[in-house]
Design a protein around this motif. Structure first.
Motif, mmCIF file in Angstrom:
data_model
loop_
_atom_site.group_PDB
_atom_site.id
_atom_site.type_symbol
_atom_site.label_atom_id
_atom_site.label_comp_id
_atom_site.label_asym_id
_atom_site.label_seq_id
_atom_site.Cartn_x
_atom_site.Cartn_y
_atom_site.Cartn_z
ATOM 1 N N VAL A 209 0.857 -1.190 0.000
ATOM 2 C CA VAL A 209 0.000 0.000 0.000
ATOM 3 C C VAL A 209 0.893 1.240 0.000
ATOM 4 N N GLU A 210 0.738 2.072 -1.012
ATOM 5 C CA GLU A 210 1.608 3.222 -1.177
ATOM 6 C C GLU A 210 0.932 4.542 -0.836
ATOM 7 N N ARG A 211 -0.393 4.632 -1.021
ATOM 8 C CA ARG A 211 -1.039 5.943 -0.904
ATOM 9 C C ARG A 211 -2.398 5.843 -0.239
ATOM 10 N N LEU A 212 -2.789 6.966 0.334
ATOM 11 C CA LEU A 212 -4.156 7.184 0.794
ATOM 12 C C LEU A 212 -4.769 8.205 -0.152
ATOM 13 N N MET A 213 -5.956 7.914 -0.691
ATOM 14 C CA MET A 213 -6.521 8.771 -1.726
ATOM 15 C C MET A 213 -7.957 9.163 -1.390
ATOM 16 N N LEU A 214 -8.255 10.458 -1.579
ATOM 17 C CA LEU A 214 -9.647 10.892 -1.537
ATOM 18 C C LEU A 214 -10.359 10.383 -2.791
ATOM 19 N N PRO A 215 -11.642 10.035 -2.710
ATOM 20 C CA PRO A 215 -12.355 9.521 -3.890
ATOM 21 C C PRO A 215 -12.360 10.526 -5.039
ATOM 22 N N PRO A 216 -12.477 10.044 -6.275
ATOM 23 C CA PRO A 216 -12.514 10.953 -7.428
ATOM 24 C C PRO A 216 -13.683 11.932 -7.329
ATOM 25 N N VAL A 217 -13.395 13.191 -7.512
ATOM 26 C CA VAL A 217 -14.414 14.243 -7.423
ATOM 27 C C VAL A 217 -14.315 15.106 -8.664
ATOM 28 N N ASP A 218 -15.466 15.456 -9.242
ATOM 29 C CA ASP A 218 -15.473 16.299 -10.436
ATOM 30 C C ASP A 218 -15.530 17.763 -10.011
#
Length: 610
Positions: A64-73
Motif C-alpha cells: 500500500v503506497e497511498r491514501l486517496m480521496l475519492p474521485p471528485v469532479d
C-alpha cells in the motif's frame, strides 16, 4: 444552492454507507460500488497521514503506497453528460434480476427481456423497461427484485429464482412470475410461479431453519464488486436477505488524528506537505515548485532551508517505526499538551479541570482545531466489525477484499473540526475499580458469553475492563448533554476513548469528544466553548443528574450484564438514557452502565461520582 445530481454521495458516505461492495439505491436501478481495480485515480487526491498509512499497511500489506480521496469532479466540463469526462466511483447493476410491476414477470437482465432506457440529460430517468409487457399500455419501468443471498464471508449473489421454484435443477427456464396474494408484503404473501411447468413456491421457504440446510442456498463465493468468485469456493451456507438490509454491508475503517511531531515549524510544515514534497528530487525542482505557487506556507523560508528540511525528512522517513496503535501517540500529545506545537490542523489549549470535579479529572484540553483521516480497509456482511475490539481481531475469512489483487492504495475521507479532551485521574479510577470487582467479573462473564454465542475465537480476549466501561458510560452521558448545549446534533458528536487494559503498556485514562466536517475551515467552535471550567462543570453535573433516573426504570436500572438471556454487553443502559447513534459510539453501544457513574434505582455498584 448547490446542485446535487442523482447518485451524488458525500466522501464520508463512501466509507460508512456506500463503500466498495455496498449497494446504492438509485431511483430505478440498484447498483453495487465496484472494487478499487475499476476506480480511475486521475481525478483522486492523495492525502498525507503517515501514522494511518502505517496502520493500513499493517493490515493490508506493505504494498500500500497511498491514501486517496475519492474521485471528485471539480471541473464544470465534467457536468456535460455527453462531452465531459466520466468522473466518480464506478458501479454496476446488482441484483441482476428485475420484476415488471404490471405483469409480475421476473427475469435477469441477461435474458434480453428488459431494455435499458438511457437519458444523458436526466439521469433520474435511466431505467430498464419491459418492452413486451402485454398488460401495460406503454413499456413499464421494471424494478430490482427485493431478495438476494449473502454469507458471513462477505459474498453476495442473486437469489436463485429458477432453482428455487423448481426445488432444484430442472430442465425448465420459465418464464417466472413473482405474485403477491394478500395485503402485506411479507414473505408469506409472495409466491414464485413458473408459467412453463406450473410449479409454484412460497418465499417463506427461503427463510427459517429449513433454509439453513437447503443445498439451494449453498454459497457460490460470488464477489460482484470484483466481477469474480472466491478462489476455492465458500464453505458456508448463504442466507436470504432483503435488498438494502442494514446488515448487508459494514465497512472496516481505521482512523487517525493528525498530531504534530516537531516543535520547530519548518520540519512540521514539511511533514504536513510531504505528499507533495516527496516528489521534490533537487533544489531546482523545489525552485520550480515555488515558481508555480505550490509552496504556500513556505514564504518566510529560503529554498536552501526548505531543501535541507526535505532531505532530513527523506533520510529519516520510514513507516516501519510507526506504532500500529493509532491511539497511543494521540494520548501522549493530549495528556501533555504543548501549545508550541500547535499547527494549522492541530491546536490545543489546556484549561483547568471542571469546576466541582477537580477530584476526578487531571485536566481538560480544548482542541480548537483537529483533522481526522479515516481509511476503508475492507468490509463484512451480516457480522459487524463493531463486534470486535480492534479491526485486527476480525478473522481473515470474514474480511471481504477491496480489490482482486493486493491494493496499492485505499480510499479515505478527511474532516476537520474541534473537540474536548478530558483527562481522568487514573489512580482514582484504579482504586474505584478495585472496589467493584464483582461488577467487573459480571462484565467479563458477559463478554465471554457474548463472544461464545457468536462462535468468535478467543472468548477471553478483548475484554476492555471496568474502567473502560466507566469512561464509556460517562462519554455517552456527556455527549447527550453537549448535544443540548453546543448546537450540534447527537449524531454529529463522536467519541474517542483512551483507556489501557491494565496489562502493561502506556497508562491511559481519558476521552475525546469531537465533531468534524468535510469543509476545510472545520466547524464553528460550539463544542470548544463548552470547555470553560465553570460551564463544563455545570454540564457534567446536569449529565450525571440525568443518569440517576431513566424513563425505563426499574427495568433499566436493574439490568445486569448478560442476565437477560441474550448475552448483552451492557448493564443499566438503554435507548432512553445511554445508547448513542451509531455514528457517535466507537463500540456499538456495548460496555455501558450508568450505575457505574451515579446511584441508580436498586443499584448495587459503588458509583464513581459521589
Amino acid at each position: 444552492m448547490a446542485e446535487h445530481r442523482v447518485g451524488d454521495v458525500r466522501p464520508t458516505q463512501l466509507l460508512h454507507t456506500y463503500g466498495v461492495g455496498a449497494m446504492v439505491d438509485l431511483p430505478n436501478i440498484a447498483a453495487m460500488v465496484m472494487g478499487l481495480d475499476d476506480w480511475k485515480l486521475q481525478y483522486a487526491t492523495p492525502v498525507g497521514e503517515e501514522r494511518l498509512l502505517a496502520a493500513v499497511r499493517g493490515q493490508l500489506g506493505g504494498q500500500v503506497e497511498r491514501l486517496m480521496l475519492p474521485p471528485v469532479d471539480l471541473d464544470e466540463l465534467s457536468r456535460d453528460p455527453l462531452n465531459g469526462p466520466r468522473i466518480g466511483v464506478p458501479v454496476a447493476a446488482f441484483p441482476q434480476w428485475y420484476r415488471c410491476p404490471w405483469c409480475d414477470l421476473i427475469a435477469p437482465l441477461s435474458s434480453g427481456l428488459f431494455e435499458l432506457q438511457a437519458d444523458a440529460y436526466r439521469p433520474d430517468r435511466v431505467r430498464y423497461r419491459h418492452t413486451a409487457c402485454n398488460k401495460s399500455p406503454a413499456p413499464p419501468a421494471v424494478l430490482p427484485t427485493r431478495f438476494q443471498l449473502a454469507c458471513k464471508h462477505g459474498h453476495v449473489d442473486d437469489f436463485p429464482w429458477l432453482r428455487f421454484v423448481h426445488s432444484g435443477d430442472k430442465n425448465c427456464n420459465g418464464p417466472l412470475r413473482l405474485r403477491k396474494f394478500g395485503v402485506g408484503d411479507e414473505a408469506a404473501n409472495l409466491f414464485v410461479h413458473c408459467d412453463s411447468c406450473g410449479d409454484t413456491r412460497s418465499l417463506v421457504d427461503a427463510f427459517g431453519e429449513s433454509a439453513k440446510t437447503d443445498p439451494l442456498f449453498a454459497c457460490r463465493g460470488r464477489r460482484p464488486h470484483l466481477r469474480d468468485f472466491e478462489p476455492g469456493g465458500c464453505p458456508v451456507q448463504a442466507e436470504t436477505m432483503l435488498l438494502g438490509a442494514s446488515n448487508s454491508w459494514f465497512g472496516i475503517t481505521l482512523s487517525a488524528l493528525s498530531i504534530p511531531r516537531h516543535a520547530d515549524p519548518l520540519p512540521q510544515l514539511v511533514e504536513d506537505k510531504w505528499v507533495m514534497l516527496q516528489h521534490v528530487a533537487s533544489p531546482e525542482v523545489l525552485a520550480a515548485f515555488r515558481a508555480v505557487g505550490n509552496l504556500r506556507g513556505f514564504e518566510e523560508y529560503e529554498d536552501a532551508k526548505v531543501w535541507e528540511a526535505i532531505q532530513a525528512k527523506r533520510s529519516g522517513s520510514t513507516l516501519a517505526s510507526e506504532s500500529s496503535d493509532l491511539k497511543e501517540p494521540e494520548w501522549q500529545v493530549f495528556s501533555a499538551p504543548d501549545p508550541s506545537k500547535n499547527a494549522s490542523d492541530f491546536e490545543l489549549t489546556p484549561v483547568a479541570p471542571p469546576t466541582g470535579y477537580e477530584a476526578y479529572f487531571e485536566k481538560v484540553v480544548r482542541v480548537e482545531r483537529l483533522r481526522e483521516v479515516r481509511a476503508l480497509v475492507g468490509f463484512t456482511r451480516i457480522e459487524s466489525p463493531g463486534d470486535y475490539s480492534d479491526p485486527r481481531d476480525i478473522p481473515p475469512e470474514l474480511r471481504a477484499p477491496l480489490s482482486r489483487n493486493a491494493p496499492t492504495w485505499v480510499p479515505v475521507s478527511e474532516v476537520r473540526g474541534e473537540g474536548l479532551f478530558l483527562h481522568f485521574k487514573r489512580d482514582v479510577l484504579v482504586a474505584w475499580a478495585a472496589k467493584n470487582a464483582s461488577r467487573d467479573a459480571e462484565f467479563f462473564e458477559a463478554h465471554r458469553a457474548w463472544k461464545t454465542a457468536r462462535a468468535m475465537p478467543n472468548p477471553d480476549a478483548g475484554y476492555p475492563g471496568l474502567r473502560f466501561a466507566l469512561i464509556h458510560s460517562f462519554s455517552h452521558a456527556l455527549m447527550r448533554q453537549l448535544a443540548l448545549e453546543s448546537g450540534y446534533s447527537a449524531a454529529s458528536i463522536r467519541e474517542r476513548i483512551y483507556c489501557d487494559d491494565g496489562m502493561g503498556g502506556t497508562q491511559m485514562a481519558g476521552l475525546l469528544l469531537y465533531t468534524a466536517a468535510p469543509d476545510s475551515e472545520g466547524t464553528l467552535g460550539g463544542l470548544v466553548s463548552q470547555g470553560e471550567p465553570g460551564r463544563l462543570g455545570r454540564l457534567i453535573r446536569q449529565a450525571l443528574e440525568s443518569m440517576q433516573l431513566c424513563s425505563s426504570d426499574p427495568l433499566c436500572s436493574e439490568h445486569h450484564p448478560g442476565h437477560d438471556g441474550t448475552a448483552s454487553l451492557h448493564g443499566a443502559a438503554c435507548h432512553a438514557c445511554q445508547f448513542a447513534p451509531e455514528t457517535s459510539c466507537e463500540r456499538g453501544n456495548k460496555y455501558l452502565d450508568r450505575s457505574l457513574l451515579v446511584p441508580t434505582l436498586g443499584g448495587v455498584v459503588s458509583p464513581f461520582f459521589i
